[in-house]
Design an enzyme around this catalytic site. Structure first.
Site, mmCIF file in Angstrom:
data_model
loop_
_atom_site.group_PDB
_atom_site.id
_atom_site.type_symbol
_atom_site.label_atom_id
_atom_site.label_comp_id
_atom_site.label_asym_id
_atom_site.label_seq_id
_atom_site.Cartn_x
_atom_site.Cartn_y
_atom_site.Cartn_z
ATOM 1 N N HIS A 88 0.854 -1.321 -0.103
ATOM 2 C CA HIS A 88 -0.045 -0.129 0.091
ATOM 3 C C HIS A 88 0.548 1.260 0.191
ATOM 4 O O HIS A 88 0.293 2.474 -0.037
ATOM 5 C CB HIS A 88 -0.785 0.102 1.246
ATOM 6 C CG HIS A 88 -2.058 -0.923 1.188
ATOM 7 N ND1 HIS A 88 -3.161 -0.755 0.759
ATOM 8 C CD2 HIS A 88 -2.004 -2.291 1.941
ATOM 9 C CE1 HIS A 88 -3.896 -1.918 0.965
ATOM 10 N NE2 HIS A 88 -3.101 -2.839 1.367
ATOM 11 N N LYS A 114 -8.522 13.747 4.727
ATOM 12 C CA LYS A 114 -7.451 12.463 4.507
ATOM 13 C C LYS A 114 -6.556 12.607 6.005
ATOM 14 O O LYS A 114 -6.340 13.660 6.461
ATOM 15 C CB LYS A 114 -6.810 12.556 3.230
ATOM 16 C CG LYS A 114 -6.174 13.873 2.877
ATOM 17 C CD LYS A 114 -5.505 13.920 1.761
ATOM 18 C CE LYS A 114 -6.277 13.765 0.513
ATOM 19 N NZ LYS A 114 -6.669 12.621 -0.200
ATOM 20 N N ARG A 115 -5.645 11.551 6.222
ATOM 21 C CA ARG A 115 -4.659 11.691 7.377
ATOM 22 C C ARG A 115 -3.724 12.863 7.080
ATOM 23 O O ARG A 115 -3.687 13.241 5.587
ATOM 24 C CB ARG A 115 -3.985 10.287 7.460
ATOM 25 C CG ARG A 115 -4.608 9.317 8.175
ATOM 26 C CD ARG A 115 -5.087 9.656 9.605
ATOM 27 N NE ARG A 115 -3.919 9.817 10.472
ATOM 28 C CZ ARG A 115 -3.514 9.078 11.360
ATOM 29 N NH1 ARG A 115 -3.766 7.706 11.271
ATOM 30 N NH2 ARG A 115 -2.282 9.219 12.245
ATOM 31 N N LYS A 154 0.852 14.501 1.196
ATOM 32 C CA LYS A 154 -0.740 14.633 0.820
ATOM 33 C C LYS A 154 -0.701 16.203 0.506
ATOM 34 O O LYS A 154 -1.847 16.729 -0.026
ATOM 35 C CB LYS A 154 -1.658 14.200 1.788
ATOM 36 C CG LYS A 154 -1.659 12.509 2.012
ATOM 37 C CD LYS A 154 -2.582 12.101 3.016
ATOM 38 C CE LYS A 154 -2.676 10.716 3.249
ATOM 39 N NZ LYS A 154 -3.340 9.798 2.363
ATOM 40 N N THR A 175 -8.779 6.622 -1.867
ATOM 41 C CA THR A 175 -10.033 6.094 -2.020
ATOM 42 C C THR A 175 -11.248 7.051 -1.778
ATOM 43 O O THR A 175 -11.953 7.107 -2.104
ATOM 44 C CB THR A 175 -10.160 4.844 -1.121
ATOM 45 O OG1 THR A 175 -9.800 5.165 0.232
ATOM 46 C CG2 THR A 175 -9.678 3.641 -1.726
ATOM 47 N N LYS A 192 -14.697 8.201 -3.510
ATOM 48 C CA LYS A 192 -16.103 8.607 -2.921
ATOM 49 C C LYS A 192 -16.584 10.067 -3.122
ATOM 50 O O LYS A 192 -17.811 10.135 -3.423
ATOM 51 C CB LYS A 192 -15.743 8.492 -1.164
ATOM 52 C CG LYS A 192 -15.550 7.197 -0.795
ATOM 53 C CD LYS A 192 -14.765 7.291 0.530
ATOM 54 C CE LYS A 192 -14.075 5.867 1.022
ATOM 55 N NZ LYS A 192 -13.016 6.067 2.301
HETATM 56 C C1 26W Z 1 4.172 0.732 9.849
HETATM 57 C C2 26W Z 1 3.471 1.779 10.136
HETATM 58 C C3 26W Z 1 2.368 2.193 8.904
HETATM 59 C C4 26W Z 1 1.010 1.719 9.163
HETATM 60 C C5 26W Z 1 0.124 1.765 8.051
HETATM 61 C C6 26W Z 1 2.621 2.366 7.798
HETATM 62 C C7 26W Z 1 1.753 2.393 6.619
HETATM 63 C C8 26W Z 1 0.561 2.179 6.921
HETATM 64 C C9 26W Z 1 -0.453 2.106 5.667
HETATM 65 C C10 26W Z 1 0.069 1.379 4.439
HETATM 66 C C11 26W Z 1 -0.955 3.499 5.192
HETATM 67 C C12 26W Z 1 -2.087 3.452 4.304
HETATM 68 O O1 26W Z 1 -3.455 3.510 4.939
HETATM 69 N N1 26W Z 1 -1.943 3.391 3.181
HETATM 70 C C13 26W Z 1 -3.225 3.882 2.159
HETATM 71 O O2 26W Z 1 -3.485 2.362 1.637
HETATM 72 C C14 26W Z 1 -4.770 3.190 0.891
HETATM 73 C C15 26W Z 1 -5.466 1.776 0.610
HETATM 74 O O3 26W Z 1 -4.751 0.936 -0.473
HETATM 75 C C16 26W Z 1 -4.163 3.946 -0.337
HETATM 76 O O4 26W Z 1 -5.450 4.182 -1.020
HETATM 77 C C17 26W Z 1 -3.494 4.997 0.141
HETATM 78 O O5 26W Z 1 -2.968 5.680 -1.163
HETATM 79 C C18 26W Z 1 -2.417 4.602 1.105
HETATM 80 O O6 26W Z 1 -1.864 5.739 1.507
#
Ligand code: 26W
Length: 781
Positions: A330, A517-518, A523, A625, A629
């Site tokens: 992701h 968004k976060r 971003k 995503t 929406k």
């Molecule tokens: C290890 C800490 C950590 C935790 C969560 C690192 C990274 C994450 C995720 C990968 C963050 C995340 O939510 N990524 C998002 O995933 C979505 C679903 O595929 C994408 O639409 C977003 O672009 C992506 O940032």
């Protein structure tokens, strides 16, 4: 009285001794949930004789369950009638907390997948952690983010069943805990859909083996008496509020192993009930999808279980793992890639570590067989530089690695993972993300849903491609008018909600421009903030005339340890204070940063948007995503060529959206010579907005955090070059695009035509389509 009423009344009486007239919101919540739950029990328990997909994820951002469960069971109208009979409506459930067991996109995607799979009728179960506290609650204190615990279980959890009988022992070296499963039904969309199924989301809770040490208590060592309990409960106590930099926290590794191991033990038990000790059919019966690297420790754990407990040979067990597991990536951000310190890994999971070593040895042999030897092997090794590289293990020991949007998968194949792609080209796949139209249109926008159904029929709820039928009305003035009326209605509803929640009044006739968004530097909420300030200055100095009144809305949480992100929140709140208190622009500009942005807030914001801000630096947002929406609810995208924006524009037409800024190739070309300082020196508008960080226009309470933002852009830091995310590079083209949307909005019928064309072309972005892709390409079901 019908069944629903009778059963709900009974439940209120039996559980709380109240009638529906004097029941509280929580009592109604529980009784209605229990009544609806009872209607699906028999269907839920039916055995499914087909291949089962197990979706392993550290996050499931499901949001509010009651409304979507009522929608999917077809009980929404009955429930509304029931509440109406005592002068209430379904709106009372807005006080029920969201289940915020996720950070952002990755967790919300998991929740959409559950909904889609159950609606299509696939057997897909989710496996994760029942965090006692989900993502923190956010409020603003003098413009700064303040975090408090998210007590999502306060209103009880009527949608889960505790399965004491299915608890599992999980060992971490000397510590052992029970993993107790809480099962939630995942209800597919049933009305008019005979394929729907009820699947399960199994969330594990960590509990002590011995809750109370009586000897310690008798010896008056009171905290020792409960220390095992506290240590055990800590494991599932809280979701790490961090989707940015990877942190090598021991407790996080424990969380990952805790749910991976418990899930595998329960899956093996289920399998053995059918096939006893013959594991040759395992990967025909089960597929396990790893949602990012977070559950990847499941690979060595399954190897351990199959060899030590089921007596399989290592190679045979490895083949089973490879054929069972698949991995979704992701993010390409290097700082998010999980790498555990070998010492830490070995001390937390001494029984699992040897299997990592064995996988690594097998990898070395495979590499040598492919002619890759010596130091050339290092880039692939799972154990390298005293670290356990989780992504490498996830690619090597699975049969499939997928990205989440076309451009993201291309970047994985060509750059981020190009070395692996060369070794195993056939393993790499793309599955562009999607969203469930049940929650993200039908539930959150009943007004637009009803209108779409009137024009195209009911089919879009289970086949979003049918929404294309809307396209033929693109020049129909009555339809476009109605479209506008609905948007205005949703804006009025949002304005009311924002007044209630934030105490800020916004005018629903303004254009609504929304970024939710976060909070992350990539971003680029900061770019949005700069452009708003630029517009403000432009209106004041007469450069901008005839500006369509606009309210700019933000919603975002910052990871508590992410200083820069928190500084950006403070900065935007200061801009809001400045602009909202300046009477010269009251009839033109408003800025609102809503507090505690979450799934339920998103359900209110998205239907009210005219403009969707998707402005990440090209090549950084894997997919996004939220962008889908907004599109589905009839907003135009103001965005970069990044993530799924590219596919959105491909579907809806570039002329119906607003694309600006550098593309991935442009950034590749300029990245070594880029000088933000030059742009700053040459461009007075850029200088004016940037200087607001340091010249006293906006105050950071002498924390120095605004100066830090300023320096990072102009001079860089020891870990990043100046303006690492190319904010100044894209600034002018963004400002122009923003003014173009603003101008175009004046032509109501032309603009609503663009909006309608976005809705009509959103078919591709249903998570139903995504999940069918996984089923065909990866799970083979
Ligand atoms: C290890 C800490 C950590 C935790 C969560 C690192 C990274 C994450 C995720 C990968 C963050 C995340 O939510 N990524 C998002 O995933 C979505 C679903 O595929 C994408 O639409 C977003 O672009 C992506 O940032």
């Amino acid at each position: 009285m019908n069944e629903f009423e009778k059963n709900t009344d009974n439940c209120l009486l039996n559980e709380f001794g109240v009638s529906r007239q004097n029941a509280t919101t929580h009592q109604l919540y529980r009784a209605i949930s229990k009544t609806a739950f009872a209607t699906i029990q028999s269907e839920w328990k039916k055995p499914k004789n087909k291949k089962t997909v197990c979706y392993f994820s550290a996050e499931f951002l499901i949001g509010r369950m009651i409304t979507s469960n009522l929608l999917n069971t077809g009980l929404l109208d009955e429930c509304e009638k029931y509440l109406n009979s005592v002068g209430k409506s379904i709106k009372i459930f807005e006080n029920i907390e969201d289940a915020a067991l996720g950070n952002g996109g990755l967790g919300r995607l998991a929740a959409c997948f559950l909904d889609s799979a159950a609606t299509i009728g696939y057997a897909l179960n989710g496996y994760g952690i029942r965090y006692r506290y989900g993502l923190f609650k956010q409020s603003f204190v003098d413009g700064w983010q303040n975090e408090t615990a998210d007590d999502w279980l306060a209103a009880s959890d009527p949608w889960s069943i505790r399965r004491e009988d299915e608890k599992v022992l999980v060992k971490f070296g000397a510590q052992s805990v029970y993993a107790v499963p809480y099962d939630m039904p995942v209800i597919g969309y049933f009305p008019g859909n005979d394929k729907a199924a009820i699947n399960t989301l199994r969330l594990w809770q960590s509990e002590p083996v011995n809750a109370f040490d009586f000897t310690a208590f008798n010896e008056q060592r009171y905290s020792d008496a409960v220390s095992e309990k506290n240590r055990a409960e800590a494991i599932s106590a809280v979701l790490y509020p961090n989707d940015e930099g990877y942190e090598g926290k021991c407790l996080r590794l424990k969380q990952q192993y805790f749910f991976a191991s418990a899930s595998l033990v329960s899956i093996l038990k289920e399998y053995k009930n059918k096939f006893s000790n013959d594991f040759s059919h395992f990967s025909e019966q089960y597929a396990i999808q790893l949602n990012d690297t977070h559950p990847t420790v499941a690979i060595p754990e399954l190897l351990r279980l199959l060899t030590e407990q089921e007596n399989l040979g290592f190679d045979e067990a490895f083949e089973i793992c490879k054929n069972t597991f698949a991995y979704t990536n992701h993010t390409i951000m290097a700082e998010a890639l999980e790498k555990w310190d070998v010492k830490l890994f070995n001390s937390v999971l001494p029984e699992v570590y040897p299997y990592v070593v064995m996988i690594n040895l097998k990898l070395k042999r495979d590499l040598a067989a492919m002619g890759i030897c010596g130091n050339e092997q290092n880039q692939y090794l799972i154990l390298e530089n005293n670290l356990v590289h989780m992504a490498r293990m996830a690619i090597y020991a699975t049969h499939s690695t997928n990205g989440v949007a076309q451009i993201h998968t291309e970047i994985l194949k060509e750059k981020a993972l190009s070395n692996w792609h060369k070794l195993y080209p056939g393993r790499f796949k793309n599955e562009t993300n999607g969203i469930t139209q049940r929650r993200w249109l039908k539930l959150c926008n009943p007004e637009l849903s009803a209108f779409i159904t009137e024009k195209t029929g009911e089919g879009w709820t289970v086949n979003l491609d049918e929404i294309k039928k809307l396209e033929k009305y693109k020049d129909d003035p009555d339809v476009l008018n109605k479209f506008n009326e609905i948007k205005l209605e949703k804006k009025k509803q949002l304005a009311e909600f924002i007044l209630k929640k934030e105490g800020i009044k916004i005018d629903p006739t303004f254009m609504f421009d929304i970024q939710i968004k976060r909070l992350h530097e990539y971003k680029r909420q900061l770019l949005n903030a700069f452009s708003i300030l630029d517009i403000y200055y432009g209106i004041l100095d007469g450069r901008i005339t005839d500006f369509t009144p606009t309210v700019f809305i933000f919603g975002a949480k910052a990871a508590p340890g992410y200083r820069r992100a928190k500084a950006i929140i403070k900065y935007i709140n200061e801009i809001a204070k400045l602009i909202n208190s300046d009477e010269r622009v009251t009839d033109k500009l408003k800025v609102v940063f809503v507090q505690n942005y979450n799934v339920s807030y998103a359900e209110k914001l998205i239907p009210a948007a005219d403009v969707s801000e998707q402005i990440s630096t090209a090549g950084t947002e894997a997919s996004g995503t939220g962008n889908m929406k907004f599109m589905l609810n009839g907003a135009v995208t103001l965005g970069t060529y990044d993530g799924a924006n590219i596919e959105i524009v491909e579907q809806a037409g570039e002329e119906n959206n607003y694309i600006f800024g550098a593309e991935v190739e442009d950034i590749e070309k300029i990245k070594y010579t880029y000088s933000p300082k030059k742009l700053y020196d040459e461009n007075p508008r850029i200088r004016a907005v940037l200087d607001s960080l340091i010249n006293g226009t906006l105050q950071d309470n002498a924390s120095g955090c605004f100066r830090e933002l300023y320096d990072a852009i102009l001079y860089g830091t020891s870990w990043h070059k100046a303006d690492h995310y190319f904010i100044l590079h894209d600034f002018m083209s963004y400002a122009d695009a923003k003014l173009k949307v603003n101008k175009d909005y004046k032509n109501k019928s032309e603009f609503s035509k663009k909006c309608l064309l976005n809705v009509a072309n959103a078919g591709k972005f249903s998570s139903d389509r995504t999940i069918k892709g996984y089923a065909e390409d990866i799970w083979k079901i």
